[in-house]
Design a protein around this motif. Structure first.
Motif, mmCIF file in Angstrom:
data_model
loop_
_atom_site.group_PDB
_atom_site.id
_atom_site.type_symbol
_atom_site.label_atom_id
_atom_site.label_comp_id
_atom_site.label_asym_id
_atom_site.label_seq_id
_atom_site.Cartn_x
_atom_site.Cartn_y
_atom_site.Cartn_z
ATOM 1 N N UNK A 243 0.843 -1.208 0.000
ATOM 2 C CA UNK A 243 0.000 0.000 0.000
ATOM 3 C C UNK A 243 0.874 1.252 0.000
ATOM 4 N N UNK A 244 1.962 1.238 0.766
ATOM 5 C CA UNK A 244 2.898 2.363 0.767
ATOM 6 C C UNK A 244 3.551 2.532 -0.597
ATOM 7 N N UNK A 245 3.945 1.439 -1.219
ATOM 8 C CA UNK A 245 4.557 1.533 -2.546
ATOM 9 C C UNK A 245 3.589 2.152 -3.556
ATOM 10 N N UNK A 246 2.317 1.755 -3.491
ATOM 11 C CA UNK A 246 1.311 2.305 -4.398
ATOM 12 C C UNK A 246 1.116 3.797 -4.135
ATOM 13 N N UNK A 247 1.007 4.166 -2.857
ATOM 14 C CA UNK A 247 0.834 5.577 -2.505
ATOM 15 C C UNK A 247 2.025 6.407 -2.978
ATOM 16 N N UNK A 248 3.244 5.919 -2.723
ATOM 17 C CA UNK A 248 4.449 6.657 -3.117
ATOM 18 C C UNK A 248 4.499 6.845 -4.627
ATOM 19 N N UNK A 249 4.187 5.778 -5.367
ATOM 20 C CA UNK A 249 4.215 5.846 -6.817
ATOM 21 C C UNK A 249 3.210 6.872 -7.338
ATOM 22 N N UNK A 250 1.981 6.811 -6.854
ATOM 23 C CA UNK A 250 0.936 7.707 -7.352
ATOM 24 C C UNK A 250 1.208 9.156 -6.931
ATOM 25 N N UNK A 251 1.731 9.343 -5.730
ATOM 26 C CA UNK A 251 2.054 10.690 -5.241
ATOM 27 C C UNK A 251 3.127 11.325 -6.128
ATOM 28 N N UNK A 253 4.119 10.420 -9.188
ATOM 29 C CA UNK A 253 3.685 10.576 -10.578
ATOM 30 C C UNK A 253 2.724 11.755 -10.717
ATOM 31 N N UNK A 254 1.935 12.024 -9.685
ATOM 32 C CA UNK A 254 1.076 13.203 -9.711
ATOM 33 C C UNK A 254 1.911 14.485 -9.725
ATOM 34 N N UNK A 255 2.953 14.526 -8.908
ATOM 35 C CA UNK A 255 3.826 15.704 -8.876
ATOM 36 C C UNK A 255 4.517 15.915 -10.219
ATOM 37 N N UNK A 256 4.783 14.828 -10.923
ATOM 38 C CA UNK A 256 5.463 14.907 -12.216
ATOM 39 C C UNK A 256 4.494 15.039 -13.386
ATOM 40 N N UNK A 257 3.200 15.125 -13.073
ATOM 41 C CA UNK A 257 2.149 15.211 -14.098
ATOM 42 C C UNK A 257 2.192 14.024 -15.059
ATOM 43 N N UNK A 258 2.440 12.848 -14.486
ATOM 44 C CA UNK A 258 2.484 11.605 -15.255
ATOM 45 C C UNK A 258 1.320 10.726 -14.777
ATOM 46 N N UNK A 259 0.580 10.083 -15.662
ATOM 47 C CA UNK A 259 -0.541 9.240 -15.226
ATOM 48 C C UNK A 259 -0.086 8.117 -14.292
ATOM 49 N N UNK A 260 -0.971 7.721 -13.406
ATOM 50 C CA UNK A 260 -0.677 6.601 -12.509
ATOM 51 C C UNK A 260 -0.484 5.325 -13.315
ATOM 52 N N UNK A 261 0.440 4.488 -12.834
ATOM 53 C CA UNK A 261 0.734 3.222 -13.515
ATOM 54 C C UNK A 261 0.173 2.078 -12.689
ATOM 55 N N UNK A 262 -1.031 1.625 -13.019
ATOM 56 C CA UNK A 262 -1.675 0.556 -12.249
ATOM 57 C C UNK A 262 -1.086 -0.809 -12.556
ATOM 58 N N UNK A 263 -0.130 -0.866 -13.489
ATOM 59 C CA UNK A 263 0.497 -2.141 -13.799
ATOM 60 C C UNK A 263 1.871 -2.303 -13.187
ATOM 61 N N UNK A 264 2.299 -1.335 -12.355
ATOM 62 C CA UNK A 264 3.636 -1.463 -11.779
ATOM 63 C C UNK A 264 3.648 -2.519 -10.674
ATOM 64 N N UNK A 265 4.838 -2.788 -10.157
ATOM 65 C CA UNK A 265 5.015 -3.886 -9.204
ATOM 66 C C UNK A 265 4.169 -3.708 -7.946
ATOM 67 N N UNK A 266 4.131 -2.478 -7.409
ATOM 68 C CA UNK A 266 3.378 -2.244 -6.186
ATOM 69 C C UNK A 266 1.889 -2.498 -6.370
ATOM 70 N N UNK A 267 1.323 -1.996 -7.470
ATOM 71 C CA UNK A 267 -0.100 -2.216 -7.731
ATOM 72 C C UNK A 267 -0.407 -3.708 -7.908
ATOM 73 N N UNK A 268 0.461 -4.415 -8.631
ATOM 74 C CA UNK A 268 0.235 -5.838 -8.839
ATOM 75 C C UNK A 268 0.288 -6.603 -7.519
#
Length: 281
Positions: A243-251, A253-268
């Protein structure tokens, strides 16, 4: 007290606000800060829309990914967490104590003050069902203070009959910046009588949302996951890590104006854990 509307700070959602200790603490902080002394929620940029539940911008909202753990056979989890939070820490979008309360609804949270202690915190520490541990590096403990690296020797209560001798560990986490955590550790006499749990993690911190000069400084959620694993609650530990990995990734990517990646390792990994919990429910 229910979570109040955060007006212009957060958009209205169809989903109900998170109802746990950190959410209530955050609401209380906003209500009592009538002088508007809190720090800016988004440093270096105007305050932006954020989801009232997960604190991410709407395009990267992760509310649909919030874990729900199945109830263990014994009817309760092996351990619990108590957060003692620096003032305004609950308001920071990058705070990870919120994630702990999302995964473990039994989590307690209190605001730290040098001059007064909340009665509810003292009552929790005195509750005989718990064996509290202040989780902090042992090298900062005063000489003569009890420092442990494992739990088993501390959890037996010889004054109780055999069926009631095992206490549940209560992990006291000091949630704030490293300098704030050290201040809380030094300036809290009511914690001085409790044993210090000094973790010996082998992995380096993967937390990327705040700068740290030391790779062995772990964020609050990482510390909680290590504690839960030590208490034998691997399900909660692994879920919190993912859950932390998913939060960190989305946080980020939001700062970088990049869409969330629901296929990355944390989400999987989080999806796999959620599927396992669904099968056990």
């Amino acid at each position: 007290m229910s979570l109040v509307s955060l007006s212009d700070l957060e958009p209205a959602l169809d989903l109900p606000p998170a109802d746990h200790a950190v959410a209530r603490l955050r609401a209380a902080c906003l209500l009592t800060d009538t002088a508007n002394t809190r720090p800016r929620l988004d440093r270096g940029e105007p305050r932006i829309e954020r989801c009232a539940r997960c604190r991410l911008i709407p395009s990267h909202c992760m509310c649909h990914l919030r874990p729900v753990l199945s109830v263990p056979p014994q009817g309760r989890r092996p351990a619990a967490v108590c957060l003692i939070m620096a003032p305004f820490e609950a308001l920071k979008p990058s705070n990870t104590g919120w994630l702990i309360a999302d995964v473990l609804p039994e989590t307690q949270a209190f605001v730290w003050s040098r001059v007064q202690v909340e009665p509810g915190l003292l009552a929790l520490l005195a509750d005989p069902q718990w064996q509290p541990f202040v989780v902090f590096p042992g090298e900062f403990a005063d000489p003569g203070r009890e420092v442990v690296t494992e739990l088993a020797p501390m959890l037996a209560d010889a004054s109780q009959p055999p069926e009631g001798r095992v206490k549940r560990p209560l992990f006291i986490l000091l949630d704030g910046t490293w300098s704030e955590a050290r201040k809380m550790f030094r300036k809290s006499p009511y914690l001085a009588r409790l044993p210090v749990l000094s973790l010996q993690p082998e992995q380096l911190s993967r937390y990327r949302l705040r700068r740290s000069h030391h790779e062995h400084h772990f964020c609050t959620s990482e510390v909680a996951a290590l504690c839960l694993a030590l208490a034998g609650d691997e399900v909660a530990a692994q879920t919190l890590e993912a859950y932390l990995d998913v939060f960190s990734s989305r946080y980020l990517r939001a700062k970088q104006s990049v869409p969330a990646d629901e296929g990355d390792e944390g989400h999987q990994r989080l999806r796999v854990l959620a599927a396992e919990q669904a099968r056990r429910a």
